[in-house]
Design a protein around this motif. Sequence first.
Motif, PDB file in Angstrom:
ATOM      1  N   ASP A   1      -0.809   2.245   9.730  1.00 44.06           N
ATOM      2  CA  ASP A   1      -1.107   1.750  11.070  1.00 44.06           C
ATOM      3  C   ASP A   1       0.034   0.917  11.636  1.00 44.06           C
ATOM      4  O   ASP A   1      -0.156   0.128  12.560  1.00 44.06           O
ATOM      5  CB  ASP A   1      -2.400   0.929  11.050  1.00 44.06           C
ATOM      6  N   ARG A   2       1.233   1.072  11.087  1.00 45.20           N
ATOM      7  CA  ARG A   2       2.384   0.291  11.536  1.00 45.20           C
ATOM      8  C   ARG A   2       3.537   1.201  11.914  1.00 45.20           C
ATOM      9  O   ARG A   2       3.563   2.380  11.572  1.00 45.20           O
ATOM     10  CB  ARG A   2       2.832  -0.691  10.443  1.00 45.20           C
ATOM     11  N   VAL A   3       4.509   0.606  12.606  1.00 46.38           N
ATOM     12  CA  VAL A   3       5.775   1.276  12.834  1.00 46.38           C
ATOM     13  C   VAL A   3       6.829   0.568  11.997  1.00 46.38           C
ATOM     14  O   VAL A   3       6.710  -0.634  11.711  1.00 46.38           O
ATOM     15  CB  VAL A   3       6.172   1.276  14.323  1.00 46.38           C
ATOM     16  N   VAL A   4       7.853   1.295  11.569  1.00 48.79           N
ATOM     17  CA  VAL A   4       8.852   0.724  10.675  1.00 48.79           C
ATOM     18  C   VAL A   4      10.254   1.048  11.171  1.00 48.79           C
ATOM     19  O   VAL A   4      10.477   2.042  11.866  1.00 48.79           O
ATOM     20  CB  VAL A   4       8.689   1.243   9.227  1.00 48.79           C
ATOM     21  N   ASP A   5      11.177   0.190  10.797  1.00 41.51           N
ATOM     22  CA  ASP A   5      12.594   0.506  10.936  1.00 41.51           C
ATOM     23  C   ASP A   5      13.320  -0.029   9.718  1.00 41.51           C
ATOM     24  O   ASP A   5      12.728  -0.699   8.856  1.00 41.51           O
ATOM     25  CB  ASP A   5      13.185  -0.028  12.243  1.00 41.51           C
TER      26      ASP A   5
ATOM     27  N   ALA B   1       8.171  -3.640   8.893  1.00 42.82           N
ATOM     28  CA  ALA B   1       6.969  -2.957   9.394  1.00 42.82           C
ATOM     29  C   ALA B   1       6.179  -3.891  10.300  1.00 42.82           C
ATOM     30  O   ALA B   1       5.921  -5.045   9.945  1.00 42.82           O
ATOM     31  CB  ALA B   1       6.089  -2.504   8.223  1.00 42.82           C
ATOM     32  N   GLY B   2       5.801  -3.397  11.469  1.00 43.74           N
ATOM     33  CA  GLY B   2       5.040  -4.210  12.406  1.00 43.74           C
ATOM     34  C   GLY B   2       3.987  -3.389  13.115  1.00 43.74           C
ATOM     35  O   GLY B   2       3.998  -2.159  13.075  1.00 43.74           O
TER      36      GLY B   2
ATOM     37  N   GLY C   1       6.314 -12.548  11.927  1.00 46.65           N
ATOM     38  CA  GLY C   1       5.166 -12.352  11.059  1.00 46.65           C
ATOM     39  C   GLY C   1       5.026 -10.945  10.534  1.00 46.65           C
ATOM     40  O   GLY C   1       3.999 -10.598   9.947  1.00 46.65           O
ATOM     41  N   ASN C   2       6.056 -10.113  10.708  1.00 51.64           N
ATOM     42  CA  ASN C   2       5.990  -8.743  10.225  1.00 51.64           C
ATOM     43  C   ASN C   2       6.297  -8.671   8.734  1.00 51.64           C
ATOM     44  O   ASN C   2       6.862  -9.607   8.149  1.00 51.64           O
ATOM     45  CB  ASN C   2       6.963  -7.868  11.016  1.00 51.64           C
ATOM     46  N   ALA C   3       5.925  -7.556   8.115  1.00 51.05           N
ATOM     47  CA  ALA C   3       6.108  -7.376   6.678  1.00 51.05           C
ATOM     48  C   ALA C   3       7.444  -6.710   6.390  1.00 51.05           C
ATOM     49  O   ALA C   3       8.029  -6.046   7.238  1.00 51.05           O
ATOM     50  CB  ALA C   3       4.972  -6.519   6.107  1.00 51.05           C
ATOM     51  N   ARG C   4       7.919  -6.893   5.161  1.00 51.03           N
ATOM     52  CA  ARG C   4       9.154  -6.232   4.766  1.00 51.03           C
ATOM     53  C   ARG C   4       9.087  -5.849   3.299  1.00 51.03           C
ATOM     54  O   ARG C   4       8.345  -6.441   2.518  1.00 51.03           O
ATOM     55  CB  ARG C   4      10.368  -7.135   4.992  1.00 51.03           C
TER      56      ARG C   4
ATOM     57  N   PRO D   1      20.121   7.709  -0.914  1.00 46.35           N
ATOM     58  CA  PRO D   1      19.509   6.891   0.141  1.00 46.35           C
ATOM     59  C   PRO D   1      18.036   6.630  -0.079  1.00 46.35           C
ATOM     60  O   PRO D   1      17.367   7.340  -0.820  1.00 46.35           O
ATOM     61  CB  PRO D   1      19.710   7.767   1.383  1.00 46.35           C
ATOM     62  N   VAL D   2      17.543   5.578   0.598  1.00 46.29           N
ATOM     63  CA  VAL D   2      16.106   5.348   0.629  1.00 46.29           C
ATOM     64  C   VAL D   2      15.478   6.392   1.545  1.00 46.29           C
ATOM     65  O   VAL D   2      16.088   6.836   2.495  1.00 46.29           O
ATOM     66  CB  VAL D   2      15.789   3.920   1.133  1.00 46.29           C
ATOM     67  N   ARG D   3      14.261   6.829   1.226  1.00 44.47           N
ATOM     68  CA  ARG D   3      13.656   7.883   2.028  1.00 44.47           C
ATOM     69  C   ARG D   3      12.141   7.731   2.058  1.00 44.47           C
ATOM     70  O   ARG D   3      11.548   7.200   1.120  1.00 44.47           O
ATOM     71  CB  ARG D   3      14.023   9.258   1.457  1.00 44.47           C
ATOM     72  N   PRO D   4      11.510   8.224   3.130  1.00 47.69           N
ATOM     73  CA  PRO D   4      10.053   8.206   3.181  1.00 47.69           C
ATOM     74  C   PRO D   4       9.476   9.321   2.327  1.00 47.69           C
ATOM     75  O   PRO D   4      10.072  10.375   2.190  1.00 47.69           O
ATOM     76  CB  PRO D   4       9.761   8.446   4.662  1.00 47.69           C
ATOM     77  N   THR D   5       8.311   9.088   1.729  1.00 49.33           N
ATOM     78  CA  THR D   5       7.651  10.113   0.937  1.00 49.33           C
ATOM     79  C   THR D   5       6.182  10.149   1.328  1.00 49.33           C
ATOM     80  O   THR D   5       5.429   9.244   1.004  1.00 49.33           O
ATOM     81  CB  THR D   5       7.773   9.829  -0.568  1.00 49.33           C
ATOM     82  N   GLY D   6       5.781  11.176   2.042  1.00 46.54           N
ATOM     83  CA  GLY D   6       4.391  11.260   2.469  1.00 46.54           C
ATOM     84  C   GLY D   6       4.122  10.432   3.705  1.00 46.54           C
ATOM     85  O   GLY D   6       4.992   9.746   4.215  1.00 46.54           O
ATOM     86  N   ARG D   7       2.888  10.469   4.165  1.00 49.61           N
ATOM     87  CA  ARG D   7       2.550   9.807   5.424  1.00 49.61           C
ATOM     88  C   ARG D   7       2.279   8.323   5.257  1.00 49.61           C
ATOM     89  O   ARG D   7       2.467   7.548   6.171  1.00 49.61           O
ATOM     90  CB  ARG D   7       1.316  10.473   6.032  1.00 49.61           C
ATOM     91  N   ARG D   8       1.819   7.895   4.082  1.00 52.50           N
ATOM     92  CA  ARG D   8       1.392   6.500   3.938  1.00 52.50           C
ATOM     93  C   ARG D   8       2.135   5.746   2.849  1.00 52.50           C
ATOM     94  O   ARG D   8       1.789   4.623   2.542  1.00 52.50           O
ATOM     95  CB  ARG D   8      -0.112   6.447   3.652  1.00 52.50           C
ATOM     96  N   ARG D   9       3.140   6.363   2.279  1.00 47.97           N
ATOM     97  CA  ARG D   9       3.879   5.670   1.220  1.00 47.97           C
ATOM     98  C   ARG D   9       5.370   5.720   1.528  1.00 47.97           C
ATOM     99  O   ARG D   9       5.879   6.678   2.081  1.00 47.97           O
ATOM    100  CB  ARG D   9       3.604   6.314  -0.141  1.00 47.97           C
TER     101      ARG D   9
END
Length: 312
Positions: A239-243, A260-261, A271-274, A284-292
């Motif tokens: 439920d967040r957006v990330v950069d 992530a905010g 107050g956002n998470a990191r 490189p770092v990479r996204p894996t799946g929709r929620r992880r």
Amino acid sequence: MPVPGDRSVHGRLTVVGNPDNRRVRLFTEAATGAGLPRPAVLPWRDLLTGATPPPAGTLVRVDSPGEDAEVDRLLRGAAEPARHGEIVGTAAAHAGLRRALDRLASGGATLLNQPADIVTMCDKRRCHAVLDAAGVPVPAALGEVTGYADLRAAMRRAGWSRVFVKPAHGSSASGVLAFAADRSRVVATTPVERAEGRLFNSLRVRRYTDEAEVAEIVDRLAPDALHVERWLPKAGLGDRVVDLRVVVVAGRPTHAVVRAGRGPITNLHLGNARATWRRCARRPVRPTGRRRWRPARGWRRVSRTRCTSPST
């Protein structure tokens, strides 16, 4: 950075900074932990009020002049300090920084941070142009914007309905607006607070939908110069957006911070998470799946925190 065992540089490392600031403290701890003598500290206040710059043979690290009201006043050449969090005189502060760095360089010391690089990094327009010229993908930007009416006209010419409006000289999302507009409705998401005829950088993100209020904010920021970029969608994570904030050392990425905010502005002090990963190999770092989100091989997670107070 001098290396342990090189006695020719021992005792000649100086930090230009605010003595009580955590950055100066942490660098001092790192230097002494590496076996180097305790660095000398040249306070920004002293440099800005006539102190002699370090001479040839000195290694100088230039640290941030921020988080000190008197230093800010001196940089701006103002008669009185700004109120806490007030957004004022950013162009004057940048000009003062440029003059101070020129004076620092005139002493003949070896500067570990080059003045031209610092000046560029503290000007979003210059930084954007340098990255673009180097082939780094950056969002498209509008040209000079002199106020709210000019902003709306430039957006119409470009065919854009969403932009980020940023003071050319600033940090920590100070003065930034995530601005969306159509013919009948405007929304500005921003940590800017209007109070007593002034603008402040607050810790609470607000949504302004009154066009007159948005226009007032933009018009008050514009005289110190604005940088306006197209608002591109950020990656989603649950439920967040990330950069990503990537730290590069000697041309090699070493750390990646995922911010992530729940809104378009992901700065950590709001107050956002990191989560932070440290690089161990050339992957490189990479996204894996929709929620992880996890690092690729060669990256190691070193922290995950939620910031609930400003980085002051």
